[in-house]
Write a protein that holds these residues in place. Structure first.
Motif, mmCIF file in Angstrom:
data_model
loop_
_atom_site.group_PDB
_atom_site.id
_atom_site.type_symbol
_atom_site.label_atom_id
_atom_site.label_comp_id
_atom_site.label_asym_id
_atom_site.label_seq_id
_atom_site.Cartn_x
_atom_site.Cartn_y
_atom_site.Cartn_z
ATOM 1 N N UNK A 26 7.232 9.825 10.587
ATOM 2 C CA UNK A 26 8.389 9.406 9.420
ATOM 3 C C UNK A 26 7.261 8.409 8.681
ATOM 4 N N UNK A 27 7.673 8.074 7.515
ATOM 5 C CA UNK A 27 7.205 7.442 6.484
ATOM 6 C C UNK A 27 7.230 5.644 7.200
ATOM 7 N N UNK A 28 5.891 5.542 7.120
ATOM 8 C CA UNK A 28 5.440 4.141 7.434
ATOM 9 C C UNK A 28 3.758 3.976 6.663
ATOM 10 N N UNK A 29 3.888 2.355 6.207
ATOM 11 C CA UNK A 29 2.160 1.826 5.436
ATOM 12 C C UNK A 29 2.593 0.404 6.470
ATOM 13 N N UNK A 30 1.540 0.968 7.598
ATOM 14 C CA UNK A 30 1.646 -0.356 8.894
ATOM 15 C C UNK A 30 0.444 -1.270 8.370
ATOM 16 N N UNK A 31 -0.314 -1.034 7.297
ATOM 17 C CA UNK A 31 -1.313 -1.957 6.849
ATOM 18 C C UNK A 31 -0.835 -2.867 6.045
ATOM 19 N N UNK A 71 5.625 0.817 -7.494
ATOM 20 C CA UNK A 71 5.284 -1.027 -6.971
ATOM 21 C C UNK A 71 5.683 -1.540 -8.464
ATOM 22 N N UNK A 72 4.482 -1.272 -9.050
ATOM 23 C CA UNK A 72 4.458 -2.221 -9.705
ATOM 24 C C UNK A 72 5.647 -2.930 -11.172
ATOM 25 N N UNK A 73 6.056 -1.072 -11.137
ATOM 26 C CA UNK A 73 7.405 -1.328 -11.924
ATOM 27 C C UNK A 73 8.376 -1.734 -11.318
ATOM 28 N N UNK A 74 8.783 -1.760 -9.671
ATOM 29 C CA UNK A 74 9.869 -2.565 -9.453
ATOM 30 C C UNK A 74 9.312 -4.394 -9.186
ATOM 31 N N UNK A 129 0.611 -1.101 -0.216
ATOM 32 C CA UNK A 129 -0.104 -0.005 0.290
ATOM 33 C C UNK A 129 0.980 1.014 0.110
ATOM 34 N N UNK A 130 0.111 2.608 -0.088
ATOM 35 C CA UNK A 130 1.187 3.698 -0.323
ATOM 36 C C UNK A 130 1.749 4.292 0.955
#
Length: 198
Positions: A96-101, A181-184, A88-89
């Motif tokens: 801080x940058x975080x994506x906890x989901x 993300x899809x590109x990576x 997820x974004x």
């Protein structure tokens, strides 16, 4: 010096480990990517040991084992590419940058990636067979190579994680995040295919 330059070129060039690390940094942030990076590094220590001692060649010479390893590696790369593509974004949380989901990849996932990475084995084999650092002792020569390779890999991996993490501010936009993300994920799969075809 030529050994270090070759090591930097082979370990630092885009491949499954480096691209996945940049993707993890971009998708989950630098701090949450450290555990994955440690796993990649530990896995590379095992790869270096397997190649440096000749065990990798002996194991893969067992009839019928190479195709099984290739299929298992392909399944693992597909799984990792899926994890990266569907991350997820990132959201800003207390500076801080975080994506906890969704949980960031764990150390054992990085460890496993290194063990099934065809580029890792090819690069280590080229470096071990193509250079002699100490002519008087094969053991000392291999130990010096291994030590220099581990140090180089650690530096390279920190750089790739940082490059990916530097993209996090742009990845708060859901559309941009999904595209990156899809590109990576696609680049990861292409790098694996390229390494297998070599």
């Amino acid at each position: 010096m030529s050994f270090l330059l070759a090591a930097l070129a082979l370990t630092g060039s885009p491949g499954p480990n480096t691209l996945s690390l940049a993707a993890v940094g971009a998708s989950f942030g630098r701090l949450r990517g450290i555990e994955y990076m440690v796993g990649l590094n530990l896995g590379m220590v095992v790869v270096i040991a397997l190649v440096g001692t000749g065990m990798a060649g002996i194991v893969l010479a067992i009839p019928g084992l190479a195709p099984v390893v290739t299929v298992l590696a392909a399944v693992y790369f597909l799984y990792l590419a899926y994890r990266i593509a569907t991350a997820p974004p990132l959201q800003k949380v207390a500076g801080e940058q975080a994506s906890e989901t969704k949980p960031a990849p764990k150390w054992f996932e990085g460890f496993g990636l290194s063990l099934v990475n065809p580029k890792a084995y090819a690069a280590m084999a080229a470096l071990f067979s193509g250079h002699v650092l100490i002519e008087t002792s094969a053991l000392a020569d291999n130990l010096w190579k291994a030590g220099l390779l581990v140090a180089t890999i650690c530096v390279v991996n920190i750089a790739w994680l940082s490059v990916g993490a530097a993209m996090t501010s742009a990845l708060q936009n859901p559309h941009t995040s999904r595209a990156v993300n899809i590109t990576f994920a696609v680049l990861l799969l292409l790098s694996v295919a390229y390494a297998i075809l070599l």
